[in-house]
Enzyme design. Structure first.
Site, PDB file in Angstrom:
ATOM      1  N   GLU A 169      20.900   9.823 -59.368  1.00  0.00           N
ATOM      2  CA  GLU A 169      19.530   9.280 -59.268  1.00  0.00           C
ATOM      3  C   GLU A 169      18.577  10.022 -60.215  1.00  0.00           C
ATOM      4  OE1 GLU A 169      18.846   7.705 -54.845  1.00  0.00           O
ATOM      5  OE2 GLU A 169      19.835   9.676 -54.911  1.00  0.00           O
TER       6      GLU A 169
ATOM      7  N   GLU B 144      26.987   8.428 -51.179  1.00  0.00           N
ATOM      8  CA  GLU B 144      26.184   8.555 -49.959  1.00  0.00           C
ATOM      9  C   GLU B 144      26.780   7.796 -48.774  1.00  0.00           C
ATOM     10  OE1 GLU B 144      23.138   9.328 -53.248  1.00  0.00           O
ATOM     11  OE2 GLU B 144      24.960   8.182 -52.962  1.00  0.00           O
TER      12      GLU B 144
HETATM   13  N1  T1G Z   1      25.805  19.846 -51.421  1.00  0.00           N
HETATM   14  C1  T1G Z   1      26.172  21.099 -51.060  1.00  0.00           C
HETATM   15  N2  T1G Z   1      27.391  21.664 -51.348  1.00  0.00           N
HETATM   16  C2  T1G Z   1      28.233  20.915 -52.064  1.00  0.00           C
HETATM   17  C3  T1G Z   1      27.922  19.603 -52.482  1.00  0.00           C
HETATM   18  C4  T1G Z   1      26.645  19.069 -52.133  1.00  0.00           C
HETATM   19  N3  T1G Z   1      26.247  17.842 -52.507  1.00  0.00           N
HETATM   20  N4  T1G Z   1      28.992  19.113 -53.149  1.00  0.00           N
HETATM   21  C5  T1G Z   1      29.920  20.088 -53.150  1.00  0.00           C
HETATM   22  N5  T1G Z   1      29.480  21.168 -52.505  1.00  0.00           N
HETATM   23  C6  T1G Z   1      30.186  22.442 -52.320  1.00  0.00           C
HETATM   24  C7  T1G Z   1      31.422  22.299 -51.432  1.00  0.00           C
HETATM   25  O1  T1G Z   1      31.101  22.390 -50.079  1.00  0.00           O
HETATM   26  C8  T1G Z   1      32.257  23.471 -51.913  1.00  0.00           C
HETATM   27  O2  T1G Z   1      31.746  24.621 -51.311  1.00  0.00           O
HETATM   28  C9  T1G Z   1      31.945  23.535 -53.400  1.00  0.00           C
HETATM   29  O3  T1G Z   1      30.700  22.836 -53.578  1.00  0.00           O
HETATM   30  C10 T1G Z   1      32.976  22.869 -54.257  1.00  0.00           C
HETATM   31  O4  T1G Z   1      33.179  21.569 -53.780  1.00  0.00           O
HETATM   32  C11 T1G Z   1      19.221  11.697 -52.086  1.00  0.00           C
HETATM   33  C12 T1G Z   1      20.899  12.614 -50.210  1.00  0.00           C
HETATM   34  C13 T1G Z   1      31.523  17.170 -56.606  1.00  0.00           C
HETATM   35  C14 T1G Z   1      33.576  15.816 -56.448  1.00  0.00           C
HETATM   36  O5  T1G Z   1      28.480  13.421 -51.731  1.00  0.00           O
HETATM   37  O6  T1G Z   1      32.347  15.008 -53.692  1.00  0.00           O
HETATM   38  O7  T1G Z   1      22.728  13.162 -52.925  1.00  0.00           O
HETATM   39  O8  T1G Z   1      33.714  25.204 -49.967  1.00  0.00           O
HETATM   40  O9  T1G Z   1      35.551  21.925 -53.008  1.00  0.00           O
HETATM   41  O10 T1G Z   1      37.081  19.329 -55.080  1.00  0.00           O
HETATM   42  O11 T1G Z   1      20.781  10.106 -52.533  1.00  0.00           O
HETATM   43  O12 T1G Z   1      32.390  18.413 -54.101  1.00  0.00           O
HETATM   44  O13 T1G Z   1      33.322  26.307 -52.159  1.00  0.00           O
HETATM   45  O14 T1G Z   1      31.807  26.790 -50.219  1.00  0.00           O
HETATM   46  O15 T1G Z   1      34.527  19.638 -53.035  1.00  0.00           O
HETATM   47  O16 T1G Z   1      36.061  20.025 -57.285  1.00  0.00           O
HETATM   48  C15 T1G Z   1      25.913  13.120 -52.580  1.00  0.00           C
HETATM   49  C16 T1G Z   1      29.857  15.710 -52.707  1.00  0.00           C
HETATM   50  C17 T1G Z   1      25.149  14.005 -51.662  1.00  0.00           C
HETATM   51  C18 T1G Z   1      29.190  14.734 -53.572  1.00  0.00           C
HETATM   52  C19 T1G Z   1      33.717  18.327 -56.528  1.00  0.00           C
HETATM   53  N6  T1G Z   1      26.941  13.874 -53.251  1.00  0.00           N
HETATM   54  N7  T1G Z   1      30.749  16.576 -53.438  1.00  0.00           N
HETATM   55  O17 T1G Z   1      34.933  18.323 -55.824  1.00  0.00           O
HETATM   56  O18 T1G Z   1      35.047  20.817 -55.192  1.00  0.00           O
HETATM   57  S1  T1G Z   1      23.970  13.078 -50.735  1.00  0.00           S
HETATM   58  C20 T1G Z   1      28.180  13.959 -52.762  1.00  0.00           C
HETATM   59  C21 T1G Z   1      31.958  16.146 -53.849  1.00  0.00           C
HETATM   60  C22 T1G Z   1      22.707  12.740 -51.847  1.00  0.00           C
HETATM   61  C23 T1G Z   1      20.643  11.467 -52.369  1.00  0.00           C
HETATM   62  C24 T1G Z   1      21.586  11.890 -51.293  1.00  0.00           C
HETATM   63  C25 T1G Z   1      32.841  17.162 -54.482  1.00  0.00           C
HETATM   64  C26 T1G Z   1      32.874  17.100 -56.028  1.00  0.00           C
HETATM   65  P1  T1G Z   1      32.695  25.785 -50.890  1.00  0.00           P
HETATM   66  P2  T1G Z   1      34.662  20.953 -53.661  1.00  0.00           P
HETATM   67  P3  T1G Z   1      35.889  19.644 -55.895  1.00  0.00           P
END
Ligand code: T1G
Length: 697
Positions: free
Chosen positions: A105, A125
């Site tokens: 976004e 999301e």
């Molecule tokens: N927020 C906080 N921590 C996050 C995070 C996030 N969005 N994404 C990943 N982490 C942390 C995760 O917990 C881990 O921590 C470390 O990063 C590595 O992640 C307004 C409200 C990007 C594809 O849903 O899908 O935006 O365990 O082990 O396998 O519209 O992480 O090391 O302490 O998963 O290489 C939308 C979520 C949020 C993406 C990488 N975004 N992340 O995968 O590593 S909602 C998501 C992923 C939003 C807006 C709304 C995957 C990745 P730790 P990992 P990976």
């Protein structure tokens, strides 16, 4: 400027580099840093354009989910996106890695977007029970129309920027150093006299209102029956994007987002996200020096063995498959080859990759072929003597320090380990079939296991894309114990008056992939029957015993593979149909015990099955079999069809209230006082005013 966003001016271009590893999540500091950087760039006369990029491995992969549930600190992401969009100087988003959710976004609020060729974009999301809440539902359809933008939002899956569906969002694919390319792109804009290009003013996606509306109508029908709420809200927001002004549409989106983010579904889905990541953090990994695993041995080419072979080949391991003789080996290799051929025929695998994989599998009938294996998984029939024999043979041939893994579901791993000279390198593995399609793997860690062995197996499981979950002790499996508890509660209800069919219907309605009796039929009743008779020979087990399964087996009803169990399976109904003979058999069993049948509501069935699972989960925590409640949830969601949007049984208990579950268990005691006795943890949680989540820390 906080250190999470760097600010540098290069050739008249302000470069805002986001530094919030590991995934540059857009938390409060990042938002604040971006806002300050933007305002500085606007005010700086030296600056003609602004570039936003992510330092490290990726462009922001979303808002920082750890901030959810708190009131966000200013600036809020929607406001920041509007500020970027309103910037009087061109803003270019330079994307690499995964630009997801709030990160995507952010990019959509920029005036131009360039991307490295391997970058991916997406709106995950919906997998978190929410919707894009920073303008995604308003800006994306303006660029790409309703159909493509909705498909991206409703699937939740990222797409590569080279895909045609990504083209409306990306102005240029670049191949060189991203920052250099971004500065060149921005300077190119300036040279062409191009200025800001607010996405809110783009109406390309609205070019064909009829097609837009058709896409909305079609997807409204598709999401109508989904149990999770967010998909329907997403469609409404994208519909609003065309009908309302941009700012009204943003307000519509915000209201829908707020509703969703506060929901139990969103809390449950977020819980599962972090639970999946917590599960893999075994204590043994700290300081471990795991053996590098290049070659994996698989002993046994049955369904379980073949699944493991396919998973290891996909992860590019060299695999040695051991079968007991030539014909069995040819049969296994034939089935593996046939599976890969089907994948190629269905366009899911390139022919060249199939060939490469078949090159990396070495079929043998002599254990000596495992003399260079770093890790060996035994997948023969679950017969103790046969497994002990296999480990005795393995011990004689594998290199020193090789990790040996048994897939026994019933026998003591430590006992099997005694067949080797290095019991510390023997672990257990609980993985469903077909193994290559499973997401979760239970790692049985006996007390004598070495940290290096555990770390090596966890490393392999992560490479074959499994979520490893730690199981303490040498005999139990989390999933199996939870399923058994649910099944016992179900059997008690059937003996007291309901039917297996009503129980399965109720649990499907609850969101389970299948009911306990469908699962029994799928897995087969024979093994459970044998186990019950063995337990009865060792003396009457405690508590109330229901013998309906025994009656079915005595009648030759061993489950789906036998054509009948609780259901009948034939060409007419391959998925099974109800059988009045089973009802008659159950009625006769009740009469033999003098039990008066009483009806049980679907709600009561669900409450009893959940309470049984939660109480069993609490018992597994007390015994140290499960490390934390969220590990149990990960196993049940990924391995036993528990609905992800309910978060798993332990999370569901927290949302209902552990005290209420405890009360339920106490109220069911009349049925079986041994089975329905609440675990002590309920009292301690109540006294502490906590839920099971407190045990996940
Ligand atoms: N927020 C906080 N921590 C996050 C995070 C996030 N969005 N994404 C990943 N982490 C942390 C995760 O917990 C881990 O921590 C470390 O990063 C590595 O992640 C307004 C409200 C990007 C594809 O849903 O899908 O935006 O365990 O082990 O396998 O519209 O992480 O090391 O302490 O998963 O290489 C939308 C979520 C949020 C993406 C990488 N975004 N992340 O995968 O590593 S909602 C998501 C992923 C939003 C807006 C709304 C995957 C990745 P730790 P990992 P990976």
């Amino acid at each position: 400027m906080g250190e999470t966003v760097g600010y540098e001016v290069k050739e008249g271009i302000a470069v805002l580099a986001i530094r919030n590893p590991p995934v540059n999540a857009v938390g409060a500091d990042v938002r604040k840093g971006l806002a300050e950087g933007l305002r500085r760039g606007i005010a700086d006369p030296q600056v003609a354009a602004i570039v936003i990029l992510g330092a490290g491995r990726t462009f922001p992969a979303g808002s920082d989910m750890r901030e959810f549930g708190e009131t966000p600190a200013d600036p809020w992401l929607p406001g920041l996106c509007n500020e970027i969009e309103a910037c009087p100087k061109p803003v270019v988003a330079a994307i690499h890695g995964t630009a997801l959710g709030g990160g995507f976004e952010l990019a959509l609020s920029a005036h131009y977007r360039i991307a490295s060729e391997r970058a991916r974009i997406g709106f995950p999301e919906v997998t978190l029970g929410i919707l894009p809440g920073a303008g995604g539902t308003q800006r994306a359809p303006r660029l790409a129309g309703a159909a493509d933008s909705l498909d991206l939002m409703l699937s939740g899956r990222p797409i590569g920027v080279t895909r045609k569906e990504a083209a409306p969002y990306i102005d240029q694919i670049v191949h060189g150093d991203l920052e250099t390319e971004a500065i060149a792109f921005a300077r190119g804009l300036l040279a062409q006299g191009k200025g800001p290009r607010p996405t809110r003013d783009c109406r390309k996606g609205f070019d064909d209102p009829a097609a837009y509306q058709r896409a909305i109508t079609l997807r409204k029908e598709v999401v109508a029956d989904r149990p999770d709420r967010a998909p329907g809200e997403i469609v409404k927001c994208v519909e609003a994007a065309e009908l309302l002004s941009f700012d009204m549409g943003m307000a519509f989106e915000r209201a829908a987002f707020e509703d969703c983010v506060r929901s139990d579904q969103a809390a449950s889905l977020r819980h599962v996200f972090f639970a999946e990541r917590r599960a893999a953090k075994f204590p043994e990994l700290d300081g471990a020096r795991p053996r590098r695993v290049a070659q994996v041995g698989i002993v046994g080419g049955g369904t379980a063995g073949r699944g493991l072979v396919l998973a290891c080949l996909e992860a590019e391991f060299d695999v040695v498959l051991i079968e007991r003789n030539g014909p069995a080996l040819r049969d296994s290799l034939g089935k593996i080859n046939a599976y890969l051929d089907r994948q190629v025929a269905q366009g899911r695998l390139r022919g060249q990759l199939r060939d490469e994989r078949m090159m990396r599998i070495h079929g043998k009938t002599d254990f000596v072929a495992l003399s260079e294996a770093d890790l060996v998984i035994e997948a023969v029939a679950d017969d103790l003597r046969e497994k002990e024999q296999v480990f005795y043979q393995l011990d004689a041939v594998v290199p020193e320090g090789a990790v040996l893994v048994t897939t026994t579901m019933r026998h003591d791993v430590s006992r099997i380990a005694k067949q080797t000279g290095d019991p510390g390198s023997v672990l257990g593995l609980g993985i469903g079939t077909p193994a290559h399609l499973q997401r979760v793997a239970e790692v049985i860690v006996p007390s004598e296991a070495s940290a290096d062995a555990v770390a090596a197996l966890v490393g392999v499981l992560r490479q074959i894309r499994k979520i490893p979950v730690r199981v303490g002790g040498a005999t139990a499996h989390i999933g199996r114990a939870m399923a058994d508890a649910c099944r016992h509660a179900a059997e008690l209800m059937v003996e007291d008056g309901t039917t297996p069919y009503l129980v399965d219907e109720a649990m499907r309605a609850y969101g389970m992939a299948m009911g306990p009796f469908e699962r029994l039929d799928r897995d087969g009743l024979r093994e459970d029957w044998a186990l019950r008779r063995a337990m009865a020979e060792r003396g009457a087990p405690e508590g109330r015993q229901v013998a309906i399964l025994d009656r079915l087996c005595e009648a030759g009803r061993f489950g789906k593979a036998a054509g009948k169990g609780y259901y009948i399976y034939d060409s007419e109904s391959p998925q099974g149909r109800k059988d009045p003979e089973v009802i008659a058999l159950i009625r006769a069993e009740r009469e033999s015990k003098g039990i008066q049948a009483q009806g049980i509501s679907a709600d009561e069935i669900q409450r009893r099955c959940l309470a049984a699972m939660v109480n069993e989960g609490a018992r597994l925590l007390r015994l140290g079999v499960a490390r934390c409640p969220s590990d149990i949830d990960v196993v049940m969601v990924h391995g036993y069809g528990f609905p992800r949007w309910r978060g798993g049984p332990m999370k569901a208990a927290d949302l209902i209230g552990p005290r209420i579950i405890q009360r339920d268990i106490e109220s069911f005691a009349a049925q079986d006082g041994v089975f329905w006795s609440p675990e002590p943890v309920f009292d301690s949680l109540f006294k502490a005013g906590q839920g099971f989540d407190a045990l996940n820390a």
